[in-house]
Enzyme design. Structure first.
Site, PDB file in Angstrom:
ATOM      1  N   HIS A 184      -1.815  28.231  -3.407  1.00 15.03           N
ATOM      2  CA  HIS A 184      -3.396  28.442  -3.292  1.00 15.03           C
ATOM      3  C   HIS A 184      -3.767  27.040  -3.671  1.00 15.03           C
ATOM      4  CE1 HIS A 184      -3.850  32.825  -2.358  1.00 15.03           C
ATOM      5  NE2 HIS A 184      -2.760  32.968  -3.171  1.00 15.03           N
ATOM      6  N   SER A 314      -8.014  -0.579   2.881  1.00 15.26           N
ATOM      7  CA  SER A 314      -9.725  -0.711   2.802  1.00 15.26           C
ATOM      8  C   SER A 314     -10.067  -2.267   3.268  1.00 15.26           C
ATOM      9  CB  SER A 314     -10.153  -0.244   1.656  1.00 15.26           C
ATOM     10  OG  SER A 314     -11.555  -0.365   1.854  1.00 15.26           O
ATOM     11  N   LYS A 320      -6.393  -1.205  -2.485  1.00 12.56           N
ATOM     12  CA  LYS A 320      -6.334   0.162  -2.005  1.00 12.56           C
ATOM     13  C   LYS A 320      -5.283   0.449  -0.920  1.00 12.56           C
ATOM     14  CE  LYS A 320      -9.443   4.171  -1.042  1.00 12.56           C
ATOM     15  NZ  LYS A 320      -8.608   4.966   0.138  1.00 12.56           N
ATOM     16  N   GLU A 327      -1.107  10.313   8.198  1.00  8.23           N
ATOM     17  CA  GLU A 327      -2.213  10.513   8.554  1.00  8.23           C
ATOM     18  C   GLU A 327      -2.206  10.354  10.209  1.00  8.23           C
ATOM     19  OE1 GLU A 327      -5.245   8.686   5.126  1.00  8.23           O
ATOM     20  OE2 GLU A 327      -4.741   7.269   7.059  1.00  8.23           O
TER      21      GLU A 327
END
Length: 464
Positions: A184, A314, A320, A327
């Site tokens: 969970h 980025s 970053k 992805e």
């Protein structure tokens, strides 16, 4: 010649202009003009499969004495060039065309006829010779099966095996690296990273087994059914003999359909295979999202691992770095799931004796195979193989995980364990410290019972 750069071609509907250097003829040109829809031609793998089929059919027609040997030889040579991808630019007909794939079948017939005529030095007819004993209605569904079988065997299954092996290698390296389990998305009992990864590789191998089992049905070909499944204009043993030739040409064991009516009117085997490809996408989505969660941070997330830094993340935030490979794989998975929906809808469009969404079935099925194969290899090589483990972060979370008290249940009972866990969580203290205060167990005994690595091995705690 009538206009510069064009030549005149004729079919049963009349005359029209075809680019001078085009290998195709009038029927292909009509399809080009009729279907300027997506700009996306039939996949190369499907065209190559049609090349194999034309070669196999020519050989069988020659063996049966229906086609003269010099025509057989010329068609075989020309069809072989098509199968090898040497003329891919000559097949521009849009995916969204006639539902039987007739336009693309005739595109292949015309190209092979023109090439073969040049080889033989005689006129070779696209319908009478190259398409002898065939109909688009049995050729195109067979080409879907042939192309999918070839791509699965040569591309997808090896890629999935590569991914499974990469995962298994890392699982062995991390067999004693303990992390906090999560159910969970909440803290749970510890597991090793190795155990977690074996779950991933098992998913991949199970998908391979499903795909391999489905291949036995996808290798069944309706060639010989011709127009409506009755085999009109074709010798009775044509289909089995062509299947034998295709097996020889491709080294994939093909066989003739048990029922041509089902083979022409349905694409159930393609729908089945697409379902297994979707399941594979589901597995890759789960693995990719696990990697993204584990990599999250590096300060405000889990930061259990660091995926390889592949590119700046980025255009505005310096420094970053994002989990770009997982992805990309999740987007592949979404596409494959959508492709399966298309194949499912198209598969039920078998009206009486013919499915009339064959090109879009072939397009989506082959795209799913290609995408999954490429994604599996990239995920293995650019994510799984190179991620680094943040051992300090793992240990920090383990020490403060109140759920470790679960291991004390057989010794102190559930209620006492729950009280210890709540207090440890509320006070932000290690469960061992709180348990030492709330039970009569010694520090030595608690350390033994709460050792995270031991807890990953299951079973009841050893009583002393």
């Amino acid at each position: 010649m009538t206009d510069k750069g064009y030549r005149s071609e004729r079919d049963s509907m009349g005359e029209l202009q075809v680019p001078e250097n085009a290998l195709y003829g009038a029927q292909t040109q009509r399809a080009i003009e009729n279907f300027p829809i997506s700009g996306q031609p039939i996949p190369g793998a499907l065209i190559h499969a049609l090349g194999y089929i034309k070669a196999a059919c020519a050989t069988v027609n020659g063996e049966l004495g229906l086609l003269q040997q010099n025509f057989v030889d010329a068609i075989n040579q020309a069809a072989g060039e098509v199968a090898d991808g040497k003329h891919d630019a000559q097949f521009p007909v849009d995916v969204f065309q006639t539902g039987s794939g007739t336009s693309s079948n005739m595109n292949v017939n015309e190209v092979i006829a023109r090439l073969a005529a040049g080889i033989a030095g005689e006129s070779i007819h696209a319908n009478d010779h190259v398409n002898m004993g065939q109909s688009s209605n049995d050729v195109f569904p067979a080409a879907i099966h042939v192309s999918a079988c070839l791509e699965i065997n040569t591309q997808l299954l090896p890629a999935l095996d590569h991914l499974a092996q990469a995962i298994d290698k890392r699982a062995g390296e991390l067999s004693e690296t303990v992390t906090t389990g999560r159910t969970h998305l909440m803290d749970a009992m510890p597991v090793t990273l190795g155990q977690q990864l074996t779950g991933w590789s098992h998913q991949i191998r199970q998908n391979m087994y499903r795909i391999q089992a489905s291949l036995t049905r996808l290798c069944s070909l309706p060639l010989g059914g011709t127009a409506v499944g009755t085999g009109i204009n074709t010798p009775e043993d044509f289909g089995p003999r062509v299947a034998e030739q295709l097996t020889r040409l491709t080294s994939v064991r093909f066989r003739s359909s048990e029922n041509f009516f089902a083979g022409l009117s349905s694409q159930d085997s393609s729908v089945e295979m697409s379902g297994h490809l979707k399941t594979t996408a589901v597995s890759l989505m789960k693995i990719s999202n696990d990697l993204r969660w584990m990599n999250s941070g590096p300060l405000a997330g889990l930061a259990e691992i660091a995926l390889p830094a592949l590119q700046p993340g980025s255009s505005i935030m310096p420094g970053k770095v994002n989990p770009v490979m997982p992805e990309a794989v999740t987007m592949v998975c979404a596409q494959v799931m959508g492709n399966d929906t298309t194949v499912t809808v198209a598969g039920q469009s078998g009206n009486f004796q013919l499915n009339v969404m064959l090109p879009v079935i072939g397009y989506n099925l082959l795209q799913s195979i290609e995408l999954l194969g490429n994604a599996a290899r990239l995920l293995a090589d650019k994510a799984i193989a190179g991620f680094e483990v943040n051992a300090a972060k793992l240990q920090q979370a383990l020490e403060r995980n109140p759920i470790l008290v679960t291991a004390l249940n057989p010794v102190i009972g559930y209620e006492k364990g729950a009280a210890i866990a709540k207090r440890a969580y509320a006070e932000g203290r290690p469960v061992l410290e709180v348990a030492l205060e709330m039970t009569d167990l010694s520090a030595e005994e608690l350390t033994r019972l709460l050792e995270p690595l031991n807890l990953t091995r299951g079973g009841l705690p050893e009583q002393k």
